[in-house]
Motif scaffolding. Structure first.
Motif: not given
Ligand SMILES: Nc1nc2c(c(=O)[nH]1)N[C@H]1C(S)=C(S)[C@@H](COP(=O)(O)OP(=O)(O)OC[C@H]3O[C@@H](n4cnc5c(N)ncnc54)[C@H](O)[C@@H]3O)O[C@H]1N2
Ligand code: MOO
Length: 398
Positions: A175, A177-178, A181-182, A194, A197-198, A244-246, A248, A252, A275-276, A296
């Motif tokens: 696992y 975590p990327t 901001e974390l 942030n 915690t995941n 994370g970073g999955s 747009r 990412d 979804r992403p 997610a």
């Molecule tokens: N313009 C768009 N923006 C977003 C879209 C889209 O289609 N167009 N999709 C949204 C959806 S749905 C999701 S789900 C998220 C996916 O986000 P990412 O996978 O890129 O994640 P990050 O941007 O890196 O982080 C998002 C959020 O989650 C927190 N995070 C990340 N990792 C951890 C962890 N290990 N423990 C706790 N929290 C975590 C991070 O700090 C952010 O707050 O994208 C939407 N945006």
């Protein structure tokens, strides 16, 4: 990383594609039988001997010779313990000269300690005797390879001579975590930060499902650093989760980094939330770019990682209890997408009702209150008042 919703696969297609391409090696290890609960047996296990080794009493009582009772209950005034009868309680062995048991309820002694038997007794050979091998026979197949061992299995295997048990080695899930901001647990987040915690939630789930999580330190959104961390994780684990970073965002990179290494890659699943998601097969291993947001990440773990863990162990995916509930709000996603609805179910005058947590709720409130789930198929929309079979998540419906 941009992705095309039309090219996204359904959850079933994702599982099928990954399982078909995953080349895992099922390693075997031996563990003390007391630590084998929840593990999957790696080979057939047979009983090493008969148990009981020799016939024993199956009642608390005395052992006697049935022949002494051929003409009815004899006069036992002169009977001598150890000669005419002997004590033989439940599970006790006793000398071979005795061939039957009289239960303690039918046995008494007078003031002088002489044996008195119930005169209505009918005593035949073999009363209340447990034969040799009645618990298990030598060579009996106790459990087949592939069995998921529960508490009773530990006792049966141990009784059959298995002090150590051959089990399938735990699936290793790395696992990663990327996110710049974390910050780690225990750090007060500053503005723009942030707490990571995941890994706590996912690690606890993986442990429940029998997988071992190799938790990496947080990696910042830096292409080079992410690239090194991904390669390291791929070398150490069977499945790599890059969290994370999955999506747009400008930082990412993760799905791109996986795609560069992959023999098969797909981005996005036709299910929301979550979804992403990035899906890659890299040299026969699986690497998944799990979305960062907690819900997610939970959903990806629940339907995808759990499905893969079950596949690795050759176990069916556990099904949750389904019960009909009246929906108090409309449910359904945009066309073409499944809606993985997390619901609050509660009893209203003996009828179960369910609804999603209001958008105004905090994430903490959402997580605390959800106790049910409904996968609304693509193209289906429920209106308030419709009845659907919801899955109970194991917490009490409120
Ligand atoms: N313009 C768009 N923006 C977003 C879209 C889209 O289609 N167009 N999709 C949204 C959806 S749905 C999701 S789900 C998220 C996916 O986000 P990412 O996978 O890129 O994640 P990050 O941007 O890196 O982080 C998002 C959020 O989650 C927190 N995070 C990340 N990792 C951890 C962890 N290990 N423990 C706790 N929290 C975590 C991070 O700090 C952010 O707050 O994208 C939407 N945006
Ligand atoms: O997949 Mo995301 O926001 O729908 O969590």
């Amino acid at each position: 990383m941009k992705f095309d919703h039309e090219k996204a696969l359904t959850r079933a297609e994702v599982l099928k594609a990954l399982k078909a391409r995953w080349e895992f090696e099922k390693r075997t290890e031996r563990v003390p039988v007391g630590e084998a609960c929840g593990r999957v047996l790696a080979q057939d296990c047979h009983a090493a001997y008969d148990l009981p080794r020799h016939r024993v009493s199956s009642f608390d009582g005395i052992a006697v010779r049935a022949a002494d009772f051929a003409q009815g209950v004899p006069d036992t005034c002169e009977w001598v313990r150890g000669v005419h009868f002997t004590q033989a309680d439940t599970g006790d062995d006793f000398p071979d000269e005795f061939d039957t048991i009289i239960a303690a309820e039918d046995v008494g002694y007078d003031e002088a300690g002489r044996l008195i038997l119930n005169s209505a007794l009918e005593v035949k050979v073999g009363n209340a005797i447990k034969r040799a091998g009645a618990t298990m026979g030598k060579g009996e197949l106790l459990y087949e390879a592939g069995t998921l061992l529960g508490p009773e299995a530990l006792a049966i295997l141990a009784a059959g001579g298995w002090a150590e048990v051959p089990v399938v080695a735990r699936l290793k899930v790395a696992y990663l975590p990327t996110g710049t901001e974390l910050v780690p647990v225990g750090t007060v987040p500053e503005r723009g930060q942030n707490v990571q915690t995941n890994s706590l939630m996912l690690g606890a789930y993986f442990a429940q499902w029998g997988a071992e999580m190799i938790a990496y330190d947080i990696v910042a959104d830096d292409r080079a650093a992410l690239s090194i961390a991904i390669d390291r994780a791929l070398a150490e684990a069977d499945v790599v989760l890059v969290n994370g970073g999955s999506s747009r965002g400008s930082e990412d990179f993760n799905s791109e980094l996986l795609q560069e290494r992959a023999s098969w890659f797909s981005h996005g699943v036709k299910a929301v939330p979550g979804r992403p998601i990035g899906l890659a097969v890299i040299e026969g291993k699986l690497a998944i770019n799990v979305p960062g947001p907690m819900i997610a990440a939970y959903l990806a773990a629940d339907w995808l990682v759990r499905g893969l863990v079950c596949h690795y162990y050759g176990q069916p995916m556990p099904q949750r209890v389904k019960v009909p509930a009246v929906l108090d709000a409309p449910l359904g996603a945009r066309p073409g997408f499944e809606h993985l609805a997390r619901l609050v179910a509660h009893d209203v005058g003996g009828v179960l009702h369910a609804a999603p947590v209001p958008n105004s709720a905090t994430l903490a409130e959402n997580i605390r209150s959800v106790n049910a789930f409904l996968a609304v198929p693509a193209g289906v929309r429920y209106e308030a008042g419709d009845v659907a079979d919801i899955e109970l998540l194991g917490t009490k419906a409120r």
